[in-house]
Design a protein around this motif. Structure first.
Motif, PDB file in Angstrom:
ATOM      1  N   LEU A  76      66.928  56.462  53.940  1.00  0.00           N
ATOM      2  CA  LEU A  76      67.334  55.571  54.902  1.00  0.00           C
ATOM      3  C   LEU A  76      66.273  55.571  55.853  1.00  0.00           C
ATOM      4  O   LEU A  76      66.715  54.664  57.046  1.00  0.00           O
ATOM      5  CB  LEU A  76      68.623  55.581  55.151  1.00  0.00           C
ATOM      6  CG  LEU A  76      69.756  56.061  54.359  1.00  0.00           C
ATOM      7  CD1 LEU A  76      71.241  56.340  54.936  1.00  0.00           C
ATOM      8  CD2 LEU A  76      69.873  54.835  53.487  1.00  0.00           C
ATOM      9  N   LEU A  77      65.068  56.236  55.947  1.00  0.00           N
ATOM     10  CA  LEU A  77      64.218  55.981  57.192  1.00  0.00           C
ATOM     11  C   LEU A  77      63.630  54.549  57.027  1.00  0.00           C
ATOM     12  O   LEU A  77      63.313  54.038  56.107  1.00  0.00           O
ATOM     13  CB  LEU A  77      63.121  56.942  56.974  1.00  0.00           C
ATOM     14  CG  LEU A  77      63.758  58.483  57.184  1.00  0.00           C
ATOM     15  CD1 LEU A  77      62.566  59.434  56.765  1.00  0.00           C
ATOM     16  CD2 LEU A  77      64.173  58.643  58.409  1.00  0.00           C
ATOM     17  N   GLY A  78      63.241  53.865  58.241  1.00  0.00           N
ATOM     18  CA  GLY A  78      62.496  52.738  58.282  1.00  0.00           C
ATOM     19  C   GLY A  78      63.128  51.424  57.946  1.00  0.00           C
ATOM     20  O   GLY A  78      62.611  50.319  57.825  1.00  0.00           O
ATOM     21  N   LEU A  79      64.476  51.587  57.933  1.00  0.00           N
ATOM     22  CA  LEU A  79      65.277  50.412  57.476  1.00  0.00           C
ATOM     23  C   LEU A  79      65.375  49.556  58.924  1.00  0.00           C
ATOM     24  O   LEU A  79      65.541  50.275  59.721  1.00  0.00           O
ATOM     25  CB  LEU A  79      66.801  50.718  57.214  1.00  0.00           C
ATOM     26  CG  LEU A  79      66.639  51.169  55.559  1.00  0.00           C
ATOM     27  CD1 LEU A  79      67.996  51.616  55.209  1.00  0.00           C
ATOM     28  CD2 LEU A  79      65.910  50.336  54.353  1.00  0.00           C
ATOM     29  N   PRO A  80      65.809  48.066  58.764  1.00  0.00           N
ATOM     30  CA  PRO A  80      66.083  47.481  59.996  1.00  0.00           C
ATOM     31  C   PRO A  80      67.188  48.205  60.717  1.00  0.00           C
ATOM     32  O   PRO A  80      68.341  48.448  60.314  1.00  0.00           O
ATOM     33  CB  PRO A  80      66.498  46.088  59.528  1.00  0.00           C
ATOM     34  CG  PRO A  80      65.968  46.212  58.131  1.00  0.00           C
ATOM     35  CD  PRO A  80      65.936  47.474  57.476  1.00  0.00           C
ATOM     36  N   GLY A  81      67.122  48.278  62.341  1.00  0.00           N
ATOM     37  CA  GLY A  81      68.146  49.065  63.028  1.00  0.00           C
ATOM     38  C   GLY A  81      67.956  50.381  63.066  1.00  0.00           C
ATOM     39  O   GLY A  81      68.708  51.144  63.674  1.00  0.00           O
ATOM     40  N   ASP A  82      66.879  51.040  62.278  1.00  0.00           N
ATOM     41  CA  ASP A  82      66.747  52.663  62.066  1.00  0.00           C
ATOM     42  C   ASP A  82      68.083  53.257  61.866  1.00  0.00           C
ATOM     43  O   ASP A  82      68.419  54.025  63.132  1.00  0.00           O
ATOM     44  CB  ASP A  82      66.162  52.920  63.487  1.00  0.00           C
ATOM     45  CG  ASP A  82      64.519  52.546  63.150  1.00  0.00           C
ATOM     46  OD1 ASP A  82      63.891  52.663  62.358  1.00  0.00           O
ATOM     47  OD2 ASP A  82      64.239  51.758  64.282  1.00  0.00           O
ATOM     48  N   PRO A  83      68.796  52.915  60.919  1.00  0.00           N
ATOM     49  CA  PRO A  83      69.894  54.040  60.995  1.00  0.00           C
ATOM     50  C   PRO A  83      69.770  55.599  60.940  1.00  0.00           C
ATOM     51  O   PRO A  83      70.639  56.141  61.444  1.00  0.00           O
ATOM     52  CB  PRO A  83      70.330  53.518  59.454  1.00  0.00           C
ATOM     53  CG  PRO A  83      69.484  52.675  58.651  1.00  0.00           C
ATOM     54  CD  PRO A  83      68.658  52.306  59.643  1.00  0.00           C
ATOM     55  N   VAL A  84      68.600  55.792  60.252  1.00  0.00           N
ATOM     56  CA  VAL A  84      68.062  57.328  60.569  1.00  0.00           C
ATOM     57  C   VAL A  84      66.792  57.132  61.105  1.00  0.00           C
ATOM     58  O   VAL A  84      65.840  56.389  60.486  1.00  0.00           O
ATOM     59  CB  VAL A  84      68.417  57.803  59.016  1.00  0.00           C
ATOM     60  CG1 VAL A  84      67.858  59.347  59.290  1.00  0.00           C
ATOM     61  CG2 VAL A  84      69.591  57.765  58.473  1.00  0.00           C
ATOM     62  N   GLU A  85      66.418  58.214  61.922  1.00  0.00           N
ATOM     63  CA  GLU A  85      65.113  58.473  62.321  1.00  0.00           C
ATOM     64  C   GLU A  85      64.763  59.619  62.738  1.00  0.00           C
ATOM     65  O   GLU A  85      65.759  60.633  63.077  1.00  0.00           O
ATOM     66  CB  GLU A  85      64.663  57.410  63.361  1.00  0.00           C
ATOM     67  CG  GLU A  85      65.284  57.467  64.610  1.00  0.00           C
ATOM     68  CD  GLU A  85      65.017  56.475  65.531  1.00  0.00           C
ATOM     69  OE1 GLU A  85      63.650  56.419  66.021  1.00  0.00           O
ATOM     70  OE2 GLU A  85      65.777  55.766  66.149  1.00  0.00           O
ATOM     71  N   PHE A  86      63.744  60.060  62.756  1.00  0.00           N
ATOM     72  CA  PHE A  86      63.231  61.472  63.344  1.00  0.00           C
ATOM     73  C   PHE A  86      62.789  61.251  64.638  1.00  0.00           C
ATOM     74  O   PHE A  86      62.007  60.319  65.143  1.00  0.00           O
ATOM     75  CB  PHE A  86      62.086  61.956  62.507  1.00  0.00           C
ATOM     76  CG  PHE A  86      62.418  62.820  61.164  1.00  0.00           C
ATOM     77  CD1 PHE A  86      62.859  63.960  61.293  1.00  0.00           C
ATOM     78  CD2 PHE A  86      62.389  62.014  59.964  1.00  0.00           C
ATOM     79  CE1 PHE A  86      63.418  64.632  59.946  1.00  0.00           C
ATOM     80  CE2 PHE A  86      62.943  62.754  58.983  1.00  0.00           C
ATOM     81  CZ  PHE A  86      63.317  64.095  59.003  1.00  0.00           C
ATOM     82  N   ILE A  87      63.230  62.225  65.265  1.00  0.00           N
ATOM     83  CA  ILE A  87      62.589  62.244  66.955  1.00  0.00           C
ATOM     84  C   ILE A  87      62.039  63.516  67.336  1.00  0.00           C
ATOM     85  O   ILE A  87      62.666  64.579  66.642  1.00  0.00           O
ATOM     86  CB  ILE A  87      63.905  61.852  67.831  1.00  0.00           C
ATOM     87  CG1 ILE A  87      65.052  62.942  67.785  1.00  0.00           C
ATOM     88  CG2 ILE A  87      64.470  60.380  67.868  1.00  0.00           C
ATOM     89  CD1 ILE A  87      65.827  63.013  69.022  1.00  0.00           C
ATOM     90  N   ASP A  88      61.375  63.612  68.133  1.00  0.00           N
ATOM     91  CA  ASP A  88      60.878  64.993  68.997  1.00  0.00           C
ATOM     92  C   ASP A  88      61.996  65.438  69.817  1.00  0.00           C
ATOM     93  O   ASP A  88      62.539  64.565  70.591  1.00  0.00           O
ATOM     94  CB  ASP A  88      59.573  64.665  69.529  1.00  0.00           C
ATOM     95  CG  ASP A  88      58.421  64.408  68.525  1.00  0.00           C
ATOM     96  OD1 ASP A  88      58.360  65.244  67.426  1.00  0.00           O
ATOM     97  OD2 ASP A  88      57.356  63.826  68.952  1.00  0.00           O
ATOM     98  N   ASN A  89      62.495  66.589  69.840  1.00  0.00           N
ATOM     99  CA  ASN A  89      63.199  67.237  70.938  1.00  0.00           C
ATOM    100  C   ASN A  89      62.543  68.177  71.686  1.00  0.00           C
ATOM    101  O   ASN A  89      61.838  68.917  71.068  1.00  0.00           O
ATOM    102  CB  ASN A  89      64.363  67.419  69.972  1.00  0.00           C
ATOM    103  CG  ASN A  89      65.433  68.149  70.818  1.00  0.00           C
ATOM    104  OD1 ASN A  89      65.945  67.210  71.731  1.00  0.00           O
ATOM    105  ND2 ASN A  89      65.903  69.460  70.761  1.00  0.00           N
ATOM    106  N   TYR A  90      62.869  68.352  72.775  1.00  0.00           N
ATOM    107  CA  TYR A  90      62.254  69.229  73.879  1.00  0.00           C
ATOM    108  C   TYR A  90      63.461  70.186  74.819  1.00  0.00           C
ATOM    109  O   TYR A  90      64.189  69.520  74.949  1.00  0.00           O
ATOM    110  CB  TYR A  90      61.365  68.506  74.943  1.00  0.00           C
ATOM    111  CG  TYR A  90      60.344  67.608  74.522  1.00  0.00           C
ATOM    112  CD1 TYR A  90      59.031  68.230  74.196  1.00  0.00           C
ATOM    113  CD2 TYR A  90      60.161  66.251  74.019  1.00  0.00           C
ATOM    114  CE1 TYR A  90      58.031  67.634  73.618  1.00  0.00           C
ATOM    115  CE2 TYR A  90      59.312  65.735  73.456  1.00  0.00           C
ATOM    116  CZ  TYR A  90      58.131  66.310  73.196  1.00  0.00           C
ATOM    117  OH  TYR A  90      57.093  65.525  72.727  1.00  0.00           O
ATOM    118  N   ALA A  91      63.480  71.366  74.254  1.00  0.00           N
ATOM    119  CA  ALA A  91      64.337  72.100  75.047  1.00  0.00           C
ATOM    120  C   ALA A  91      63.490  72.769  76.312  1.00  0.00           C
ATOM    121  O   ALA A  91      62.413  73.109  76.327  1.00  0.00           O
ATOM    122  CB  ALA A  91      64.614  73.392  73.883  1.00  0.00           C
TER     123      ALA A  91
END
Ligand code: FAD
Length: 289
Positions: free
Chosen positions: A85-100
């Motif tokens: 489901l990556l890259g679909l219109p509206g980005d239902p699912v995506e990867f993000i960078d997370n900073y602790a």
């Protein structure tokens, strides 16, 4: 499916009811969902929206080898499936960078065990599927914009739940699925349904409907802010989690261990907690640090 039955009902129209319906359709079933509420008026639409497959799923003392094996298989299948489901219109699912982000005094204590005396939850994600996430990256003070603090970066899968719920519903309907609004007061009410094979996806509703006391409520509260498309990264700071959802930024107090909100079925919003969440993250952007 081995019984040959193909006319199947799913009770519940949250993320799990819709997902069950889609999986049944892919296996060749004819599916009707019956539910009291549909998205966006289900608890699934109120979630934080991150892939967190071991979150409070099992106490360490109950995580048998057989459970660990089943969980790992499910988690890997889930991770693989969501990538379709990556890259679909509206980005239902995506990867993000997370900073602790840690203040210097907290950094040295970050790996010390919790003072909480209750039995710990199993840490299955780090134990069994750490290979799925890229390695964490440490940033020392001076190498990032947060002053003297320590920063650790990893990446995570995020769900933009508005787009994701719409995708589940439209795919389900496109496969000739039906959704009927209906409330069940006791399991005896199921006798009125045409289908005799049912999937229970009532979530927390199972407690009242089936008297299932094994379903444990976990309270969580989100503060939401209007979408800011230029913000693509998540933050963890002082037990507050920030998620850059496309459908509205999320701020959430997550507490210092997994018992925060555990076994708490209250749903009344706490404004002070919401302000604390937003102000904690805002505190990272003040000049003095
Ligand atoms: C603040 C918060 C943050 C969360 N964050 C995350 C996260 O980041 N990642 C994650 O994976 N999980 C998260 N969760 C957990 C996640 O939201 C739930 O596990 C998930 O949404 C449950 O989905 P469900 O489909 O089982 O239940 P629900 O979404 O609650 O759906 C239940 C369905 O059953 C129907 N129903 C119930 N009882 C009856 C009845 N008697 N008759 C007819 N219909 C009935 C309801 O109307 C509804 O359609 C979070 C939860 C909260 C509260």
């Amino acid at each position: 499916m081995a019984t040959g039955v193909r006319d199947i009902a799913v009770i519940g129209c949250g993320a799990l009811g819709l997902t069950s319906g889609l999986l049944l359709q892919r296996a060749g079933a004819d599916v009707t969902i019956y539910a009291k509420e549909t998205p966006p008026n289900v608890r699934s639409s109120l979630a934080t929206g991150v892939w967190s497959p071991d979150s409070r799923i099992c106490l360490e003392e109950h995580a048998t080898p057989a459970f660990r094996q089943m969980w790992e298989r499910m988690a890997r299948e889930s991770f693989r499936t969501y990538q379709t489901l990556l890259g679909l219109p509206g980005d239902p699912v995506e990867f993000i960078d997370n900073y602790a982000v840690w203040d210097p005094a907290d950094w040295s204590r970050k790996d010390s065990s919790s003072a909480d005396q209750r039995p710990p939850f199993a840490r299955l994600q780090s134990e069994l599927i750490s290979d799925l996430a890229p390695h964490t990256e440490n940033y020392a003070p001076g190498s990032h914009p947060f002053g003297t603090r320590f920063v650790q970066q990893d990446s995570m899968m995020m769900f933009n739940l508005t787009a994701y719920a719409r995708l589940l519903i439209s795919d389900f309907l496109a496969n000739r699925g039906r959704i009927e609004v209906m409330e069940f007061h006791t399991p005896a009410d199921f006798a009125s349904l045409r289908q005799k094979t049912l999937i229970n996806a009532t979530g927390f509703g199972a407690r009242a409907l089936f008297g299932d006391e094994s379903v444990t409520p976990v309270r969580g509260q989100l503060a939401r802010a209007i979408p800011q498309p230029d913000i693509h990264y998540g933050l963890n700071y002082k037990d507050v989690f920030f998620v850059p959802r496309r459908d509205g930024l999320v701020f959430q107090v997550v507490g210092d261990n997994d018992y925060y909100g555990f076994n708490d079925d209250t749903t009344i919003p706490d404004r002070a907690e919401a302000e604390h969440a937003v102000n904690t993250i805002a505190g990272l952007y003040t000049a003095a640090s």
